[in-house]
Design a protein around this motif. Structure first.
Motif, short mmCIF file in Angstrom:
data_model
loop_
_atom_site.label_atom_id
_atom_site.label_comp_id
_atom_site.label_asym_id
_atom_site.label_seq_id
_atom_site.Cartn_x
_atom_site.Cartn_y
_atom_site.Cartn_z
N ALA A 1 49.43 74.56 25.11
CA ALA A 1 48.90 73.21 25.28
C ALA A 1 49.61 72.23 24.34
O ALA A 1 49.94 71.10 24.73
N TRP B 1 45.14 78.48 32.31
CA TRP B 1 45.70 77.13 32.23
C TRP B 1 44.76 76.17 32.97
O TRP B 1 44.40 76.42 34.12
N PRO B 2 44.31 75.10 32.33
CA PRO B 2 43.39 74.18 32.99
C PRO B 2 43.89 73.77 34.38
O PRO B 2 45.08 73.58 34.59
N ALA B 3 42.95 73.63 35.30
CA ALA B 3 43.29 73.49 36.72
C ALA B 3 44.15 72.28 37.03
O ALA B 3 45.00 72.33 37.93
N ALA C 1 41.47 68.24 33.69
CA ALA C 1 40.87 69.38 33.00
C ALA C 1 41.60 69.66 31.70
O ALA C 1 40.98 70.00 30.68
N PHE C 2 42.92 69.50 31.72
CA PHE C 2 43.68 69.70 30.49
C PHE C 2 43.27 68.68 29.44
O PHE C 2 43.08 69.04 28.27
N HIS D 1 40.52 67.20 28.99
CA HIS D 1 39.20 67.57 28.45
C HIS D 1 39.35 68.72 27.44
O HIS D 1 38.80 68.66 26.33
N TYR D 2 40.09 69.74 27.83
CA TYR D 2 40.34 70.88 26.91
C TYR D 2 41.02 70.38 25.64
O TYR D 2 40.63 70.74 24.53
N TRP D 3 42.05 69.53 25.80
CA TRP D 3 42.82 69.06 24.66
C TRP D 3 41.93 68.27 23.69
O TRP D 3 42.01 68.48 22.47
#
Length: 281
Positions: free
Chosen positions: A120, A163-165, A169-170, A172-174
């Motif tokens: 990421a 891996w975020p969809a 989504a990435f 949000h994860y980040w």
């Protein structure tokens, strides 16, 4: 569902990641990206406490640089066979990277959750620098680059499913993960040597250390910059923006192979090493 998967696979196959790779980004962004990666405590202590001396940047800066840039080149540009070969070589180094009873946190270099975080950071840093240098990607190209960037993790043990969809989504994860990062004092000491280029002999630290520190400060998220004690101002921000935009404008006008240097050179080096039966890492 089948049609959707085929469409995605076709779009990925047509995507040329080389269009979004800048060799200069490896120079500008490397140290800041390492700081982001190691600000997650298990990753940081895994590096600082590592007993694998051959992989330590402070002891072997040129070898470590080659290993890291070769990994990025293989992950982004390599074939499946090349990625598998490099994975095996990295795995041999990673077997010894695991916490002990005295470690402040538990860690294991094979933990896919930690590999997801590192991947990421690599994706976020690549995207950030590209946009600073060339402006925002078109939405379809941005999505294709994002999907391709999963290879930063899947070239090791991170499964594709982690891996975020999508980019939303990435993000949000980040945001969640970045908020949890913190630089402990032992990790900060390691970073200071890295930022000041103390792994290299003089006159390199004297000539380039101050400029490198400034670049690193400008590319770090604000709370990590503050924890490192690196000053930054609006004037600095404008100067860095002008510098990166100017470099990007030059790279837009040079042949693709030159723009990608030295990433493509390290991929060629890896292929030659495989052919000659030499160590890859």
């Amino acid at each position: 569902m089948t049609t959707s998967l085929r469409t995605t696979s076709a779009a990925t196959a047509e995507y040329d990641v080389a269009a979004h790779l800048d060799g200069s980004a490896a120079f500008f962004g490397a140290a800041a990206n390492v700081i982001m990666q190691l600000s997650l405590a298990p990753v940081g202590y895994g590096v600082v406490e590592s007993t694998v001396d051959s992989g330590k940047v402070m002891l072997h800066p040129l070898k470590r640089t080659r290993t890291t840039l070769t990994y990025l080149a293989v992950a982004m540009l390599g074939t499946e066979e090349e990625r598998s070969a490099y994975r095996a070589a990295v795995d041999r180094q990673h077997r010894a990277v695991r916490s002990t009873a005295d470690s402040p946190v538990r860690y294991n270099a094979f933990d896919p959750r930690l590999q997801l975080w590192v991947a990421a950071c690599l994706y976020w840093g690549s995207r950030d620098l590209y946009e600073r240098m060339h402006g925002p990607m078109a939405p379809d190209r941005a999505e294709a680059f994002y999907r391709h960037a999963a290879r930063f993790g899947t070239t090791l043990q991170m499964p594709q499913s982690m891996w975020p969809a999508d980019r939303a989504a990435f993000d949000h994860y980040w945001s969640e993960q970045l908020a949890a990062t913190h630089i402990d004092p032992p990790i900060r000491d390691y970073f200071r040597d890295l930022v000041d280029l103390r792994m290299f002999p003089q006159p390199i630290p004297l000539a380039f250390g101050r400029f490198h520190r400034w670049i690193v400060a400008g590319l770090l998220p604000e709370h990590l910059r503050d924890q490192m004690g690196l000053p930054w101002s609006d004037t600095d921000d404008r100067r860095l923006a002008r510098l990166l935009h100017a470099v990007g404008a030059v790279e837009d006008r040079v042949p693709k192979q030159l723009k990608m240097f030295p990433v493509n050179a390290y991929l060629t080096d890896m292929r030659l090493r495989r052919r000659l039966g030499l160590r890859l890492v």
